[in-house]
Design a protein around this motif. Structure first.
Motif, PDB file in Angstrom:
ATOM      1  N   HIS A  12       0.861  -1.176   0.000  1.00  0.00           N
ATOM      2  CA  HIS A  12       0.000   0.000   0.000  1.00  0.00           C
ATOM      3  C   HIS A  12       0.899   1.229   0.000  1.00  0.00           C
ATOM      4  CE1 HIS A  12      -3.019   2.881   1.343  1.00  0.00           C
ATOM      5  NE2 HIS A  12      -3.883   2.033   0.824  1.00  0.00           N
ATOM      6  N   PRO A  13       0.494   2.330  -0.655  1.00  0.00           N
ATOM      7  CA  PRO A  13       1.333   3.528  -0.706  1.00  0.00           C
ATOM      8  C   PRO A  13       1.732   4.065   0.663  1.00  0.00           C
ATOM      9  CG  PRO A  13      -0.520   3.759  -2.202  1.00  0.00           C
ATOM     10  CD  PRO A  13      -0.709   2.476  -1.464  1.00  0.00           C
ATOM     11  N   LEU A  14       0.915   3.857   1.684  1.00  0.00           N
ATOM     12  CA  LEU A  14       1.268   4.357   3.010  1.00  0.00           C
ATOM     13  C   LEU A  14       2.416   3.580   3.638  1.00  0.00           C
ATOM     14  CD1 LEU A  14      -2.197   5.143   4.549  1.00  0.00           C
ATOM     15  CD2 LEU A  14      -0.531   6.735   3.639  1.00  0.00           C
ATOM     16  N   ASP A  15       2.652   2.352   3.175  1.00  0.00           N
ATOM     17  CA  ASP A  15       3.748   1.570   3.721  1.00  0.00           C
ATOM     18  C   ASP A  15       5.100   2.189   3.382  1.00  0.00           C
ATOM     19  OD1 ASP A  15       2.076  -0.248   4.874  1.00  0.00           O
ATOM     20  OD2 ASP A  15       2.132  -1.627   3.170  1.00  0.00           O
ATOM     21  N   ARG A  16       5.170   2.937   2.291  1.00  0.00           N
ATOM     22  CA  ARG A  16       6.436   3.529   1.888  1.00  0.00           C
ATOM     23  C   ARG A  16       6.754   4.796   2.659  1.00  0.00           C
ATOM     24  NH1 ARG A  16       4.402   1.232  -2.740  1.00  0.00           N
ATOM     25  NH2 ARG A  16       3.238   3.010  -3.481  1.00  0.00           N
ATOM     26  N   ASN A  17       5.731   5.473   3.218  1.00  0.00           N
ATOM     27  CA  ASN A  17       5.942   6.721   3.928  1.00  0.00           C
ATOM     28  C   ASN A  17       5.440   6.559   5.359  1.00  0.00           C
ATOM     29  OD1 ASN A  17       6.325   9.332   4.712  1.00  0.00           O
ATOM     30  ND2 ASN A  17       4.638  10.172   3.508  1.00  0.00           N
ATOM     31  N   LEU A  18       6.268   5.999   6.221  1.00  0.00           N
ATOM     32  CA  LEU A  18       5.852   5.732   7.591  1.00  0.00           C
ATOM     33  C   LEU A  18       5.971   6.949   8.485  1.00  0.00           C
ATOM     34  CD1 LEU A  18       7.386   2.214   8.135  1.00  0.00           C
ATOM     35  CD2 LEU A  18       5.029   2.783   7.659  1.00  0.00           C
ATOM     36  N   GLU A  19       6.775   7.934   8.122  1.00  0.00           N
ATOM     37  CA  GLU A  19       7.003   9.085   8.974  1.00  0.00           C
ATOM     38  C   GLU A  19       5.742   9.938   9.072  1.00  0.00           C
ATOM     39  OE1 GLU A  19       9.843  12.949   8.946  1.00  0.00           O
ATOM     40  OE2 GLU A  19      10.694  11.048   8.301  1.00  0.00           O
ATOM     41  N   GLY A  20       5.195  10.076  10.258  1.00  0.00           N
ATOM     42  CA  GLY A  20       4.019  10.893  10.489  1.00  0.00           C
ATOM     43  C   GLY A  20       2.713  10.263  10.053  1.00  0.00           C
ATOM     44  N   GLY A  21       2.732   9.056   9.574  1.00  0.00           N
ATOM     45  CA  GLY A  21       1.520   8.394   9.106  1.00  0.00           C
ATOM     46  C   GLY A  21       0.878   7.569  10.193  1.00  0.00           C
ATOM     47  N   PRO A  22      -0.141   6.814   9.834  1.00  0.00           N
ATOM     48  CA  PRO A  22      -0.806   5.943  10.799  1.00  0.00           C
ATOM     49  C   PRO A  22       0.158   4.881  11.337  1.00  0.00           C
ATOM     50  CG  PRO A  22      -2.073   6.125   8.780  1.00  0.00           C
ATOM     51  CD  PRO A  22      -0.760   6.767   8.530  1.00  0.00           C
ATOM     52  N   THR A  23      -0.106   4.440  12.532  1.00  0.00           N
ATOM     53  CA  THR A  23       0.743   3.427  13.153  1.00  0.00           C
ATOM     54  C   THR A  23       0.538   2.081  12.467  1.00  0.00           C
ATOM     55  OG1 THR A  23      -0.948   2.816  14.750  1.00  0.00           O
ATOM     56  CG2 THR A  23       0.559   4.598  15.383  1.00  0.00           C
ATOM     57  N   PRO A  24       1.504   1.183  12.587  1.00  0.00           N
ATOM     58  CA  PRO A  24       1.330  -0.156  12.001  1.00  0.00           C
ATOM     59  C   PRO A  24       0.112  -0.884  12.574  1.00  0.00           C
ATOM     60  CG  PRO A  24       3.614   0.200  12.616  1.00  0.00           C
ATOM     61  CD  PRO A  24       2.838   1.372  13.130  1.00  0.00           C
ATOM     62  N   GLU A  25      -0.197  -0.644  13.840  1.00  0.00           N
ATOM     63  CA  GLU A  25      -1.366  -1.283  14.440  1.00  0.00           C
ATOM     64  C   GLU A  25      -2.648  -0.811  13.762  1.00  0.00           C
ATOM     65  OE1 GLU A  25       1.950  -1.224  17.242  1.00  0.00           O
ATOM     66  OE2 GLU A  25       0.930   0.410  16.249  1.00  0.00           O
ATOM     67  N   ARG A  26      -2.719   0.481  13.450  1.00  0.00           N
ATOM     68  CA  ARG A  26      -3.911   1.003  12.787  1.00  0.00           C
ATOM     69  C   ARG A  26      -4.007   0.489  11.354  1.00  0.00           C
ATOM     70  NH1 ARG A  26      -7.587   1.010  10.675  1.00  0.00           N
ATOM     71  NH2 ARG A  26      -9.071   2.603  10.132  1.00  0.00           N
ATOM     72  N   ARG A  27      -2.898   0.442  10.657  1.00  0.00           N
ATOM     73  CA  ARG A  27      -2.908  -0.038   9.275  1.00  0.00           C
ATOM     74  C   ARG A  27      -3.260  -1.518   9.198  1.00  0.00           C
ATOM     75  NH1 ARG A  27       1.939   2.613   8.967  1.00  0.00           N
ATOM     76  NH2 ARG A  27       2.981   0.643   8.607  1.00  0.00           N
ATOM     77  N   SER A  28      -3.005  -2.270  10.258  1.00  0.00           N
ATOM     78  CA  SER A  28      -3.318  -3.700  10.229  1.00  0.00           C
ATOM     79  C   SER A  28      -4.820  -3.958  10.346  1.00  0.00           C
ATOM     80  CB  SER A  28      -2.583  -4.428  11.346  1.00  0.00           C
ATOM     81  OG  SER A  28      -3.132  -4.095  12.602  1.00  0.00           O
ATOM     82  N   ARG A  48      -3.428  15.391  11.160  1.00  0.00           N
ATOM     83  CA  ARG A  48      -2.981  14.303  10.291  1.00  0.00           C
ATOM     84  C   ARG A  48      -4.067  13.960   9.281  1.00  0.00           C
ATOM     85  NH1 ARG A  48      -0.807   9.926  14.397  1.00  0.00           N
ATOM     86  NH2 ARG A  48       0.808   9.475  12.892  1.00  0.00           N
ATOM     87  N   PRO A  49      -3.781  14.143   8.020  1.00  0.00           N
ATOM     88  CA  PRO A  49      -4.817  13.949   6.991  1.00  0.00           C
ATOM     89  C   PRO A  49      -4.963  12.501   6.527  1.00  0.00           C
ATOM     90  CG  PRO A  49      -2.852  14.804   5.986  1.00  0.00           C
ATOM     91  CD  PRO A  49      -2.575  14.686   7.454  1.00  0.00           C
ATOM     92  N   TYR A  50      -5.391  11.623   7.430  1.00  0.00           N
ATOM     93  CA  TYR A  50      -5.604  10.219   7.084  1.00  0.00           C
ATOM     94  C   TYR A  50      -7.016   9.833   7.489  1.00  0.00           C
ATOM     95  CZ  TYR A  50      -0.577  10.061   6.620  1.00  0.00           C
ATOM     96  OH  TYR A  50       0.705  10.299   6.224  1.00  0.00           O
ATOM     97  N   ARG A  51      -7.587   8.894   6.752  1.00  0.00           N
ATOM     98  CA  ARG A  51      -8.903   8.381   7.117  1.00  0.00           C
ATOM     99  C   ARG A  51      -8.986   6.917   6.722  1.00  0.00           C
ATOM    100  NH1 ARG A  51     -12.197  11.420   2.530  1.00  0.00           N
ATOM    101  NH2 ARG A  51     -11.438  10.198   0.795  1.00  0.00           N
ATOM    102  N   ALA A  52      -9.853   6.218   7.434  1.00  0.00           N
ATOM    103  CA  ALA A  52     -10.083   4.811   7.121  1.00  0.00           C
ATOM    104  C   ALA A  52     -11.074   4.721   5.971  1.00  0.00           C
ATOM    105  CB  ALA A  52     -10.629   4.086   8.347  1.00  0.00           C
ATOM    106  N   VAL A  53     -10.886   3.765   5.108  1.00  0.00           N
ATOM    107  CA  VAL A  53     -11.805   3.528   4.005  1.00  0.00           C
ATOM    108  C   VAL A  53     -12.884   2.581   4.529  1.00  0.00           C
ATOM    109  CG1 VAL A  53     -12.057   2.626   1.669  1.00  0.00           C
ATOM    110  CG2 VAL A  53      -9.983   3.855   2.311  1.00  0.00           C
ATOM    111  N   ASP A  54     -14.114   3.066   4.591  1.00  0.00           N
ATOM    112  CA  ASP A  54     -15.198   2.258   5.134  1.00  0.00           C
ATOM    113  C   ASP A  54     -15.878   1.437   4.042  1.00  0.00           C
ATOM    114  OD1 ASP A  54     -16.496   4.311   3.809  1.00  0.00           O
ATOM    115  OD2 ASP A  54     -18.002   4.611   5.361  1.00  0.00           O
ATOM    116  N   THR A  55     -16.849   0.658   4.435  1.00  0.00           N
ATOM    117  CA  THR A  55     -17.556  -0.236   3.515  1.00  0.00           C
ATOM    118  C   THR A  55     -18.207   0.525   2.372  1.00  0.00           C
ATOM    119  OG1 THR A  55     -17.986  -1.763   5.332  1.00  0.00           O
ATOM    120  CG2 THR A  55     -19.354  -2.006   3.383  1.00  0.00           C
TER     121      THR A  55
END
Length: 193
Positions: A12-28, A48-55
């Motif tokens: 996933h694109p977020l895996d390449r930019n870990l600095e300041g992004g969601p934690t690994p626990e949240r991404r899992s 932090r401009p991140y959001r979960a993708v819902d159903t």
């Protein structure tokens, strides 16, 4: 502790930019993406401009539902949240409601919550009632934000398990009926060509 049905998104694109992004626990716990512009926090500062993708977002991206169906689902979820119908809630003991005497005005929380509960009830009735497959699916998947798989395997319709494909069809039909109930669909879209 990860959910038993959670899936890990690899490459996933977020895996390449870990600095300041969601934690690994949240991404899992599912897909998290960067939004196009910052979101203001409670003080108005960009956060932090991140959001979960819902159903609903995932189904719209796949083309399973239309934008109007997603909007109807979002409207239902907003009313459900205001109505405080989620399973993890505490009663507001500082604001007891007395029978017979309406001490609250229309803009106070007591009446706002009751109005939202009435809107949720009317929406559930419009899709077939709480005992119908569409009503149950809306309540659990859109309202409580369970995954479609969790609802299909655990709750299902009247306690009977349904396949994921059937559950997806039930949700699509429920969102279509909800779209008509909320009037999201324009009159020009309803004409038969």
């Amino acid at each position: 502790m990860p959910r038993p049905h959670s899936r890990r998104v690899t490459n996933h694109p977020l895996d390449r930019n870990l600095e300041g992004g969601p934690t690994p626990e949240r991404r899992s716990r599912g897909i998290v993406e960067r939004v196009e512009r910052p979101i203001a926090d409670e003080c108005g500062r960009p956060s932090r401009p991140y959001r979960a993708v819902d159903t609903l977002a995932a189904m719209e991206r796949r083309g399973s539902i239309t934008g109007g169906m997603r909007q109807a689902g979002e409207d239902f979820r907003a009313r459900f949240t205001i109505a405080q119908l989620d399973p993890l809630r505490a009663p507001d003991l500082s604001r007891p409601r007395e029978r017979g005497a309406s001490r609250f005005t229309a803009d106070e929380p007591g009446m706002r919550i009751e109005g939202a509960r009435d809107a949720v009830w009317r929406a559930i009735q419009a899709v077939g009632g709480p005992a119908s497959p569409a009503g149950s699916c809306l309540w659990h998947v859109v309202g409580w934000e369970q995954s479609l798989k969790e609802w299909a395997l655990g709750q299902g319709w009247s306690g009977r398990r349904v396949s994921q494909e059937t559950a997806s069809g039930i949700l699509i039909a429920a969102l279509g009926a909800l779209e008509m109930h909320f009037g999201v669909k324009r009159a020009c879209d309803m004409s038969i060509s």
